[in-house]
Design a protein around this motif. Structure first.
Motif, mmCIF file in Angstrom:
data_model
loop_
_atom_site.group_PDB
_atom_site.id
_atom_site.type_symbol
_atom_site.label_atom_id
_atom_site.label_comp_id
_atom_site.label_asym_id
_atom_site.label_seq_id
_atom_site.Cartn_x
_atom_site.Cartn_y
_atom_site.Cartn_z
ATOM 1 N N PRO A 148 0.813 -1.230 0.000
ATOM 2 C CA PRO A 148 0.000 0.000 0.000
ATOM 3 C C PRO A 148 0.840 1.271 0.000
ATOM 4 O O PRO A 148 1.853 1.370 0.695
ATOM 5 C CB PRO A 148 -0.821 -0.130 1.290
ATOM 6 N N ASN A 149 0.400 2.217 -0.837
ATOM 7 C CA ASN A 149 0.978 3.572 -0.890
ATOM 8 C C ASN A 149 2.452 3.601 -1.269
ATOM 9 O O ASN A 149 3.198 4.484 -0.853
ATOM 10 C CB ASN A 149 0.753 4.298 0.442
ATOM 11 N N THR A 150 2.871 2.627 -2.085
ATOM 12 C CA THR A 150 4.246 2.618 -2.595
ATOM 13 C C THR A 150 4.315 3.052 -4.052
ATOM 14 O O THR A 150 5.408 3.151 -4.614
ATOM 15 C CB THR A 150 4.868 1.212 -2.462
ATOM 16 N N VAL A 173 -6.375 4.159 3.973
ATOM 17 C CA VAL A 173 -6.483 4.534 2.567
ATOM 18 C C VAL A 173 -5.219 4.109 1.824
ATOM 19 O O VAL A 173 -4.105 4.452 2.248
ATOM 20 C CB VAL A 173 -6.686 6.057 2.401
ATOM 21 N N ASP A 174 -5.398 3.353 0.738
ATOM 22 C CA ASP A 174 -4.296 2.963 -0.142
ATOM 23 C C ASP A 174 -4.481 3.709 -1.461
ATOM 24 O O ASP A 174 -5.493 3.524 -2.148
ATOM 25 C CB ASP A 174 -4.321 1.447 -0.366
ATOM 26 N N LEU A 175 -3.516 4.541 -1.810
ATOM 27 C CA LEU A 175 -3.630 5.358 -3.020
ATOM 28 C C LEU A 175 -2.879 4.771 -4.218
ATOM 29 O O LEU A 175 -2.664 5.465 -5.206
ATOM 30 C CB LEU A 175 -3.125 6.781 -2.746
ATOM 31 N N ALA A 217 -10.012 5.856 -8.568
ATOM 32 C CA ALA A 217 -9.813 6.362 -7.209
ATOM 33 C C ALA A 217 -8.919 5.398 -6.442
ATOM 34 O O ALA A 217 -8.520 4.346 -6.954
ATOM 35 C CB ALA A 217 -11.163 6.510 -6.513
ATOM 36 N N GLY A 218 -8.589 5.738 -5.211
ATOM 37 C CA GLY A 218 -7.816 4.850 -4.356
ATOM 38 C C GLY A 218 -8.708 3.749 -3.780
ATOM 39 O O GLY A 218 -9.786 3.460 -4.296
ATOM 40 N N LYS A 219 -8.251 3.177 -2.696
ATOM 41 C CA LYS A 219 -8.971 2.049 -2.101
ATOM 42 C C LYS A 219 -9.004 2.206 -0.589
ATOM 43 O O LYS A 219 -7.983 2.486 0.049
ATOM 44 C CB LYS A 219 -8.265 0.743 -2.475
ATOM 45 N N LEU A 220 -10.200 2.027 -0.002
ATOM 46 C CA LEU A 220 -10.342 2.031 1.450
ATOM 47 C C LEU A 220 -10.218 0.608 1.984
ATOM 48 O O LEU A 220 -10.808 -0.321 1.430
ATOM 49 C CB LEU A 220 -11.699 2.614 1.848
ATOM 50 N N MET A 221 -9.468 0.450 3.046
ATOM 51 C CA MET A 221 -9.286 -0.871 3.660
ATOM 52 C C MET A 221 -9.874 -0.835 5.063
ATOM 53 O O MET A 221 -9.403 -0.086 5.925
ATOM 54 C CB MET A 221 -7.808 -1.240 3.687
ATOM 55 N N HIS A 222 -10.907 -1.638 5.267
ATOM 56 C CA HIS A 222 -11.643 -1.600 6.539
ATOM 57 C C HIS A 222 -11.283 -2.752 7.481
ATOM 58 O O HIS A 222 -11.768 -2.798 8.600
ATOM 59 C CB HIS A 222 -13.155 -1.650 6.260
ATOM 60 N N ASP A 223 -10.482 -3.698 6.987
ATOM 61 C CA ASP A 223 -10.228 -4.904 7.790
ATOM 62 C C ASP A 223 -8.835 -4.939 8.418
ATOM 63 O O ASP A 223 -8.380 -5.975 8.882
ATOM 64 C CB ASP A 223 -10.432 -6.152 6.916
ATOM 65 N N GLN A 224 -8.146 -3.785 8.435
ATOM 66 C CA GLN A 224 -6.793 -3.746 8.992
ATOM 67 C C GLN A 224 -6.780 -3.373 10.476
ATOM 68 O O GLN A 224 -5.784 -3.576 11.162
ATOM 69 C CB GLN A 224 -5.941 -2.732 8.213
#
Length: 485
Positions: free
Chosen positions: A44-46, A152-154, A138-145
């Motif tokens: 994520p976000n790399t 938020v992963d962009l 768009a990016g991605k929302l991660m709710h299970d972390q």
């Protein structure tokens, strides 16, 4: 084209009307407006540039490869290519949208009207494509972390998408599935999208409405981000029946956005459906209009491969059955493998039968695809040639093929090493037939008494005695003479 699909409700029959908006990730190394990588599966976000993160003062620059791929896709469906197009801002707030707007194309898309021909039942139907426009993901929302937080992963922010919007021309779950499969095949042939729905690089928004035959279109719902052909078909089926139930129960269909629950096979309400004015579209002031010249368009057209429909017709003309031609052109990897087989000079008809039965059956057993087949086209051509020239019978060819799968050896080497060559030696075959007749005197008497169905029994016994190496045609000829007495 069959048009018999109907929902049978308490008040009679209902027609189903379906349109699909397919979001296909463009095949490119970089994103639509930045140089950040667009590859799948990174941490994520790399893979986020300053443009993707909407840092102040950062300006978007269009990725020419993304534009080229979208134009090639439009050409593949005989669509109108707009030599002048423009980007618009679609304004809405969401946590995974750093800019507070999405750069898209509403008023002047890159690609205009086209069409895709599908097969369903006993005929064909043309599904209209209204437009293809290019936009950023768009990016991605991660709710299970985390139990109480969302992250938020962009990485996907700014990834190039083609939105391929069909007309509401589909009338059943089967037609929706056929359209999506055909579109995915075209994208893969062209190379503009890998079509991997499980990775999110292709997903569909499913628009469904119902109406009584002859009436105007009903109110539609939009089920977002459906990520498999099977789920798209299930969405159409469930949503159509749900809408009929609502209307017949005295309710009204609300124009809304819904989600598909794959575990329960149902759709659920998500939010009311917005109209274009809700997004306050306006031309993006940071981007000039796109203007395409003739040289660019000619280069795009020249780069297109042979497409599924043309390839299928070529196969049929060469002697492949319509069914086999459909199977062989459904996936671009299969078509490429079969083309390589034909290039060796293998006859199209027998080759297609062998690929769709023997090769596919073997690959299914070992859990491989044709792209990583342990048998290459040149080896398959050699095996087919050994059958054609009488060196191998059908049953011996199956044995040789099994060894090929295990060892990777060439067919001729296997035949030589294991003594599997078919024999047409009439003397040897006649001697075996004589032994079989002596050992099965009771069946021989029945055959000569009129029970001619026993002929197959004698063929089988003779082939068994010769280890499957006898030429079946010679066996049949000699047996007929011997059994006559």
């Amino acid at each position: 084209m069959t048009d018999s699909y109907r929902i049978h409700g308490e008040t009679g029959e209902w027609e189903v009307v379906v349109g699909l908006e397919v979001h296909a990730q463009v095949t490119s190394n970089a994103k639509l407006f930045s140089g950040a990588s667009a590859t799948f599966g990174a941490e994520p976000n790399t893979q986020v540039s300053l443009v993707d993160a909407a840092m102040p003062g950062m300006l978007p620059v269009p990725n020419g490869e993304c534009i080229r791929q979208a134009v090639r896709t439009g050409m593949a469906i005989d669509a109108k290519i707009n030599t002048w197009s423009r980007f618009d801002r679609k304004n809405y707030f969401y946590a995974d949208l750093p800019q507070g707007y999405q750069i898209s194309q509403l008023y002047h898309p890159l690609v205009g009207e086209g069409s895709i021909e599908i097969e369903d039942g006993d005929g064909t139907k043309v599904i209209g494509v209204e437009r293809i426009h290019v936009e950023q993901d768009a990016g991605k929302l991660m709710h299970d972390q985390h139990p109480t937080r969302s992250y938020v992963d962009l990485n996907r922010s700014g990834v190039a998408l083609m939105e391929i919007v069909s007309r509401p021309d589909m009338e059943s779950p089967a037609q929706a599935g056929a359209y999506l499969r055909k579109l995915r095949a075209i994208l893969r042939y062209v190379g503009s999208c890998d079509g991997n729905m499980e990775e999110g690089s292709m997903r569909a928004d499913v628009n469904v409405s119902v109406r009584k035959p002859g009436q105007a279109l009903g109110t539609r719902t939009e089920t977002k981000n459906v990520n498999s052909v099977r789920f798209v078909m299930a969405t159409v089926e469930h949503e159509a029946r749900r809408q009929v139930g609502v209307i017949e129960g005295g309710g009204k269909i609300v124009q809304e956005t819904r989600l598909f629950d794959p575990d329960k096979g149902v759709t659920r309400s998500m939010r009311s459906k917005e109209d274009a004015h809700d997004y306050r579209y306006f031309p993006d002031p940071d981007l000039l209009p796109l203007e395409l010249d003739d040289a660019f368009l000619e280069a795009c057209r020249a780069s297109l491969p042979e497409l599924p429909d043309a390839k299928r017709k070529r196969y049929e003309k060469a002697g492949v059955t319509p069914y086999n031609a459909d199977v062989l052109t459904a996936e671009v990897e299969t078509a490429r493998w079969f083309d390589a087989l034909l290039e060796t000079g293998a006859p199209a008809g027998p080759a297609s039968n062998w690929v769709t039965s023997e090769l596919f059956g073997a690959l299914n057993r070992v859990g491989k695809t044709i792209a990583d087949s342990p048998v290459v086209p040149a080896q398959a051509a050699e095996l087919l040639a050994l059958v054609a020239d009488g060196t191998l019978s059908g049953s011996l060819a199956k044995q040789v093929f099994e060894v090929m799968l295990e060892t990777g050896d060439a067919p001729a080497k296997i035949v030589e090493d294991r003594g599997l060559k078919q024999t047409s030696d009439t003397g040897a075959i006649e001697a075996v037939i004589a032994e079989v007749m002596v050992k099965n005197s009771g069946q021989l008497a029945q055959y000569r008494g009129g029970k001619e169905a026993l002929f197959g029994f004698f063929v089988g016994q003779t082939m068994k005695a010769m280890g499957g190496k006898a030429n079946p045609a010679v066996v049949n000829q000699l047996l007929k003479a011997a059994l006559q007495g």
